[in-house]
Design a protein around this motif. Structure first.
Motif, short mmCIF file in Angstrom:
data_model
loop_
_atom_site.label_atom_id
_atom_site.label_comp_id
_atom_site.label_asym_id
_atom_site.label_seq_id
_atom_site.Cartn_x
_atom_site.Cartn_y
_atom_site.Cartn_z
N VAL A 287 1.01 -1.26 0.43
CA VAL A 287 0.47 0.17 -0.54
C VAL A 287 1.10 1.23 -0.03
O VAL A 287 0.71 2.43 -0.88
CB VAL A 287 -0.84 0.02 0.59
CG1 VAL A 287 -1.88 1.46 1.39
CG2 VAL A 287 -2.09 -1.09 1.36
N CYS A 288 2.03 1.09 0.87
CA CYS A 288 3.01 2.81 0.58
C CYS A 288 3.43 2.48 -0.52
O CYS A 288 3.59 3.59 -0.59
CB CYS A 288 3.56 2.38 1.82
SG CYS A 288 3.18 2.54 3.64
N LYS A 289 3.76 1.99 -1.26
CA LYS A 289 4.80 2.01 -2.41
C LYS A 289 3.83 2.15 -3.56
O LYS A 289 4.16 3.56 -4.44
CB LYS A 289 5.40 0.21 -2.88
CG LYS A 289 6.13 -0.25 -2.26
CD LYS A 289 7.93 0.51 -2.13
CE LYS A 289 7.85 -0.30 -3.46
NZ LYS A 289 9.30 0.04 -3.74
N SER A 290 2.60 1.87 -3.57
CA SER A 290 1.18 2.73 -4.55
C SER A 290 1.36 4.39 -3.95
O SER A 290 1.01 4.61 -4.61
CB SER A 290 0.39 1.53 -4.08
OG SER A 290 0.28 0.26 -5.16
N TYR A 291 1.32 4.05 -2.76
CA TYR A 291 0.81 5.90 -2.74
C TYR A 291 2.16 6.41 -2.85
O TYR A 291 1.67 7.77 -2.86
CB TYR A 291 0.38 5.48 -0.65
CG TYR A 291 0.53 6.73 -0.10
CD1 TYR A 291 -0.48 7.27 -0.68
CD2 TYR A 291 1.57 7.80 0.42
CE1 TYR A 291 -0.77 8.71 0.11
CE2 TYR A 291 1.36 8.80 0.88
CZ TYR A 291 0.12 9.96 0.82
OH TYR A 291 -0.03 10.47 1.07
N HIS A 292 3.60 6.28 -2.82
CA HIS A 292 3.99 6.83 -2.99
C HIS A 292 4.54 6.65 -4.69
O HIS A 292 5.59 7.17 -4.88
CB HIS A 292 5.57 6.25 -2.24
CG HIS A 292 5.37 7.08 -0.97
ND1 HIS A 292 5.44 7.97 -0.43
CD2 HIS A 292 5.56 6.46 0.63
CE1 HIS A 292 4.93 8.68 1.01
NE2 HIS A 292 5.25 7.37 1.52
N ARG A 293 3.84 6.56 -5.07
CA ARG A 293 3.99 5.90 -6.66
C ARG A 293 4.80 5.22 -7.49
O ARG A 293 5.47 5.66 -8.02
CB ARG A 293 3.49 6.97 -7.25
CG ARG A 293 2.23 8.23 -7.00
CD ARG A 293 2.04 9.08 -7.91
NE ARG A 293 0.84 9.71 -7.74
CZ ARG A 293 -0.29 9.18 -8.05
NH1 ARG A 293 0.00 8.76 -9.51
NH2 ARG A 293 -1.26 10.43 -8.35
N GLU A 294 5.29 4.24 -6.76
CA GLU A 294 6.38 3.47 -6.84
C GLU A 294 6.09 2.28 -7.08
O GLU A 294 6.26 1.73 -6.34
CB GLU A 294 7.26 3.24 -5.52
CG GLU A 294 8.04 4.69 -5.05
CD GLU A 294 8.80 4.48 -3.86
OE1 GLU A 294 9.41 3.14 -3.80
OE2 GLU A 294 9.04 4.45 -3.10
N ALA A 295 5.51 2.63 -8.44
CA ALA A 295 4.48 1.11 -8.88
C ALA A 295 5.37 -0.42 -8.96
O ALA A 295 7.03 -0.21 -9.26
CB ALA A 295 4.74 1.23 -11.01
N ILE A 296 5.02 -0.63 -8.92
CA ILE A 296 6.23 -2.55 -8.37
C ILE A 296 5.85 -3.90 -9.76
O ILE A 296 4.33 -3.84 -10.10
CB ILE A 296 5.48 -3.15 -7.49
CG1 ILE A 296 5.86 -2.48 -6.06
CG2 ILE A 296 6.41 -4.81 -7.11
CD1 ILE A 296 6.05 -3.31 -4.87
N ASP A 297 6.23 -3.70 -10.85
CA ASP A 297 6.21 -4.02 -11.71
C ASP A 297 6.42 -5.78 -11.39
O ASP A 297 6.72 -6.10 -11.16
CB ASP A 297 6.93 -3.83 -13.34
CG ASP A 297 7.45 -4.76 -14.24
OD1 ASP A 297 6.03 -4.64 -15.31
OD2 ASP A 297 7.41 -5.75 -14.43
N LYS A 298 5.29 -6.64 -11.91
CA LYS A 298 4.92 -7.74 -11.66
C LYS A 298 5.49 -8.82 -11.59
O LYS A 298 6.37 -9.65 -11.21
CB LYS A 298 3.38 -8.08 -11.51
CG LYS A 298 2.54 -7.41 -11.03
CD LYS A 298 0.85 -8.52 -10.45
CE LYS A 298 -0.03 -7.75 -10.06
NZ LYS A 298 -1.46 -7.94 -9.98
N LEU A 299 6.25 -8.53 -13.48
CA LEU A 299 7.03 -9.25 -14.19
C LEU A 299 8.57 -9.11 -12.82
O LEU A 299 9.10 -10.07 -13.19
CB LEU A 299 7.22 -8.84 -15.07
CG LEU A 299 8.00 -9.61 -16.64
CD1 LEU A 299 8.09 -11.28 -16.43
CD2 LEU A 299 7.61 -9.33 -17.74
N SER A 300 8.56 -7.49 -12.90
CA SER A 300 9.82 -7.55 -12.24
C SER A 300 10.22 -8.51 -11.01
O SER A 300 11.24 -8.81 -10.43
CB SER A 300 10.39 -6.00 -11.92
OG SER A 300 10.42 -5.62 -13.30
N LEU A 301 9.20 -8.12 -9.86
CA LEU A 301 8.99 -8.85 -8.84
C LEU A 301 9.09 -10.19 -9.01
O LEU A 301 9.68 -11.18 -8.27
CB LEU A 301 7.60 -8.82 -8.33
CG LEU A 301 7.49 -9.03 -6.31
CD1 LEU A 301 8.16 -8.65 -5.86
CD2 LEU A 301 5.62 -8.35 -6.25
#
Length: 335
Positions: A287-301
């Motif tokens: 949630v915090c990553k999304s709030y700070h617009r630090e997008a988590i690419d699912k492929l990279s993850l």
């Protein structure tokens, strides 16, 4: 974890709990296996510490009270030696199983978020590789917590020395306690986020703590609210355990069978609380990553998590992958 990036950043206190429960119930079998393997021993150690301390080391632990002058005079060097040996063994086992449980839960939640197929044998396989990344972060936060408690203890001691047991002294002590609880909750949430950062990003120790502090900005009320509720339940469990199990025979006159049943019930509830602690901390991180617009690419993850399971990765330098951050320019050129 069926929400998209835009929805995740708007999740608050109740939403984090809701998402955590949904994830646990959706993968009940997997989380049951994780709980029985890693969190059950953690819960037993936690409660056993309380039992052993009250039974064998009550004289030492209560020696600071004025009414225990007689016991203080009868505490020997040997008593202190056994006491500290017990504490070292307790904290060692507690830390090890905390690390293992945290590693297992964070990896599982991240795999679910990345739409990876995850089964218990995968989790069991990667935990020994992940928990080592958490050790440095745990040591740093232990030192921070120790220093925080020492400072609080010194301030309380000075307050008592100056004001004694007067009404003003009691008011000041109450204010100090409220401030202490606030600071403790804040450090705990930063610790939880730093633990997830240590697993999913290339930061450890102080860097992970700093990153956790940055992520918490904007979601501090939600994070600290969750910690307050879960710690409140934890304190309630300990009170019930001590009242009805530890001293249930002479305080409330409970028969042994009822004390055993209540003890087992406390252990089961404690397992669920520990599991919820670890799941909510990972959901809070997302949630915090999304709030700070630090997008988590699912492929990279998914690729990052695949490195733990020794899958073939396509990145030339997987150790430089930072989730939610643009890759270095030189890496992009090499790709």
């Amino acid at each position: 974890m069926d929400r998209n990036e835009e929805d995740m950043k708007n999740i608050g206190f109740f939403g984090i709990f809701k998402q955590s429960f949904k994830t646990i119930f959706k993968y009940t079998k997997l989380f049951t296996q994780i709980t029985l393997t890693f969190i059950l021993p953690l819960s037993i150690i936690f409660l056993a510490h309380t039992t052993i301390s009250n039974r064998f080391f009550s004289r030492i632990e209560n020696s600071y009270l004025d009414n225990y002058d007689y016991n203080r005079r009868n505490v020997t060097v040997s008593d202190w030696l056994y006491f500290w040996l017990f504490k070292v063994i307790y904290f060692t086992f507690l830390t090890v199983f905390s690390l293992l449980a945290t590693a297992a839960v964070v990896f599982t939640i991240a795999s679910v978020y990345a739409d990876r197929d995850v089964v218990f044998r995968h989790v069991f396989k990667v935990v020994p590789r992940i928990w080592k990344r958490l050790v440095v972060t745990f040591v740093v936060i232990y030192l921070a917590m120790f220093l925080y408690n020492v400072i609080y203890g010194v301030i309380v001691f000075l307050t008592r020395a100056v004001f004694g047991y007067s009404t003003l002294g009691a008011v000041i002590f109450l204010i100090l306690f409220v401030v202490y609880v606030y600071g403790f909750l804040y450090l705990s949430v930063v610790w939880q986020l730093a633990s997830v950062v240590s697993v999913l990003e290339n930061n450890q120790g102080i860097k992970a703590m700093r990153k956790g502090k940055e992520l918490l900005y904007g979601k501090k009320k939600s994070g600290m609210g969750i910690a307050f509720v879960l710690y409140g339940i934890l304190v309630g469990i300990l009170l019930v355990y001590e009242l009805y199990v530890q001293f249930g025979d002479h305080l409330v006159g409970l028969a042994m069978i009822w004390r055993v049943i209540i003890g087992i019930s406390c252990c089961l509830v404690l397992m669920m609380v520990f599991l919820l602690f670890m799941v909510t901390q990972t959901v809070l991180y997302l949630v915090c990553k999304s709030y700070h617009r630090e997008a988590i690419d699912k492929l990279s993850l998914s690729t990052f998590l695949g490195a733990y399971t020794e899958e073939t990765v396509v990145y030339p330098k997987p150790e430089e992958i930072q989730l939610g951050r643009a890759q270095p320019q030189q890496v992009a050129q090499e790709v």
